[in-house]
Every structure is written in structure tokens, then in C-alpha cells.
Design a protein around this motif. Sequence first.
Motif, PDB file in Angstrom:
ATOM      1  N   SER A 223      -3.246 -38.225   8.956  1.00 31.84           N
ATOM      2  CA  SER A 223      -4.026 -37.632   7.808  1.00 31.84           C
ATOM      3  C   SER A 223      -5.587 -37.706   7.980  1.00 31.84           C
ATOM      4  O   SER A 223      -6.297 -36.929   7.684  1.00 31.84           O
ATOM      5  CB  SER A 223      -3.916 -38.623   6.464  1.00 31.84           C
ATOM      6  N   LEU A 224      -6.191 -38.772   8.925  1.00 30.79           N
ATOM      7  CA  LEU A 224      -7.369 -38.919   9.052  1.00 30.79           C
ATOM      8  C   LEU A 224      -7.777 -37.829  10.062  1.00 30.79           C
ATOM      9  O   LEU A 224      -8.664 -37.068  10.148  1.00 30.79           O
ATOM     10  CB  LEU A 224      -7.637 -40.134   9.982  1.00 30.79           C
ATOM     11  N   LEU A 225      -6.974 -37.233  11.115  1.00 29.33           N
ATOM     12  CA  LEU A 225      -7.113 -36.154  11.975  1.00 29.33           C
ATOM     13  C   LEU A 225      -7.161 -34.841  11.122  1.00 29.33           C
ATOM     14  O   LEU A 225      -7.780 -33.994  11.638  1.00 29.33           O
ATOM     15  CB  LEU A 225      -5.983 -36.007  12.857  1.00 29.33           C
ATOM     16  N   GLY A 226      -6.189 -34.818  10.181  1.00 31.20           N
ATOM     17  CA  GLY A 226      -6.220 -33.813   9.318  1.00 31.20           C
ATOM     18  C   GLY A 226      -7.460 -33.551   8.667  1.00 31.20           C
ATOM     19  O   GLY A 226      -8.010 -32.535   8.381  1.00 31.20           O
ATOM     20  N   LEU A 227      -8.082 -34.709   7.886  1.00 33.54           N
ATOM     21  CA  LEU A 227      -9.429 -34.655   7.599  1.00 33.54           C
ATOM     22  C   LEU A 227     -10.408 -34.122   8.207  1.00 33.54           C
ATOM     23  O   LEU A 227     -11.185 -33.520   7.999  1.00 33.54           O
ATOM     24  CB  LEU A 227      -9.541 -36.134   6.762  1.00 33.54           C
ATOM     25  N   LEU A 228     -10.460 -34.941   9.472  1.00 35.32           N
ATOM     26  CA  LEU A 228     -11.295 -34.325  10.611  1.00 35.32           C
ATOM     27  C   LEU A 228     -11.185 -32.920  10.927  1.00 35.32           C
ATOM     28  O   LEU A 228     -12.314 -32.257  10.683  1.00 35.32           O
ATOM     29  CB  LEU A 228     -11.128 -35.340  11.869  1.00 35.32           C
ATOM     30  N   CYS A 229     -10.166 -32.323  10.965  1.00 33.15           N
ATOM     31  CA  CYS A 229     -10.173 -30.816  10.990  1.00 33.15           C
ATOM     32  C   CYS A 229     -10.602 -29.981   9.711  1.00 33.15           C
ATOM     33  O   CYS A 229     -11.258 -28.989   9.964  1.00 33.15           O
ATOM     34  CB  CYS A 229      -8.470 -30.321  11.355  1.00 33.15           C
ATOM     35  N   LEU A 230     -10.171 -30.576   8.770  1.00 32.34           N
ATOM     36  CA  LEU A 230     -10.613 -29.994   7.541  1.00 32.34           C
ATOM     37  C   LEU A 230     -12.394 -29.761   7.405  1.00 32.34           C
ATOM     38  O   LEU A 230     -12.769 -29.117   6.976  1.00 32.34           O
ATOM     39  CB  LEU A 230     -10.214 -30.417   6.159  1.00 32.34           C
ATOM     40  N   PHE A 231     -12.982 -30.933   7.690  1.00 34.12           N
ATOM     41  CA  PHE A 231     -14.511 -31.145   7.724  1.00 34.12           C
ATOM     42  C   PHE A 231     -15.135 -30.265   8.896  1.00 34.12           C
ATOM     43  O   PHE A 231     -16.042 -29.602   8.804  1.00 34.12           O
ATOM     44  CB  PHE A 231     -14.808 -32.654   8.048  1.00 34.12           C
ATOM     45  N   MET A 232     -14.228 -30.191   9.993  1.00 29.67           N
ATOM     46  CA  MET A 232     -14.740 -29.242  11.090  1.00 29.67           C
ATOM     47  C   MET A 232     -14.745 -27.616  10.434  1.00 29.67           C
ATOM     48  O   MET A 232     -15.594 -27.181  10.858  1.00 29.67           O
ATOM     49  CB  MET A 232     -13.989 -29.513  12.276  1.00 29.67           C
ATOM     50  N   GLY A 233     -13.502 -27.453   9.784  1.00 27.07           N
ATOM     51  CA  GLY A 233     -13.607 -26.152   9.380  1.00 27.07           C
ATOM     52  C   GLY A 233     -14.542 -25.759   8.261  1.00 27.07           C
ATOM     53  O   GLY A 233     -15.098 -24.645   8.228  1.00 27.07           O
TER      54      GLY A 233
END
Length: 87
Positions: free
Chosen positions: A10-20
Motif C-alpha cells: 500500500s505504501l508503494l502504491g501511495l508512492l506511485c499515486l503521488f508520483m502520478g
Amino acid sequence: MVIGLRIVLSLLGLLCLFMGMSFLIDPAGAGGDFGLEAPGPQGLSSIRGDLTAFFWVSGGSLILGAWRGDATLLYVAAALMGIVFMG
């Protein structure tokens, strides 16, 4: 163990969402961090559209796959990242 893995994914997913989100808001700045230069409006729109979609789909599938316990959603993120790493 399962909860820990879900949190990490989930933290990796949040990182991807913020990068997007950074590619959507400031494509020139975020693209510069990745070594991309946008020669004009078409380049900026391509960076904004392609990279935002890539990171949002990756992040969303990581988060949903982790918390639903559905491995097929994790395959989506793995396939996207694998294609990028091979390229």
C-alpha cells in the motif's frame, strides 16, 4: 506477516499515486527528474498523459490488490513495472 506485506504494498502504491499526481500537476519538473525533456506543448501533454496513467494504474492496482487479497490485480502492477524495467 500478511498485514505487513499489505502495508508495504500500500505504501508503494501511495508512492506511485503521488508520483502520478506530480506528473499531472507539473510535467516539466517531474519529467526533468526522470531525465525527460518536453520540447513543446505536445511533449508536455504526452508526459502528463502517459506517465500519470502509468503511475496511477500501477499504484491503484497495488493498493487494491493488497487490501482485497486479489493477486490478479498485483499482476497488473508487476506486468507494468516489468515491461518498464525490460525497456
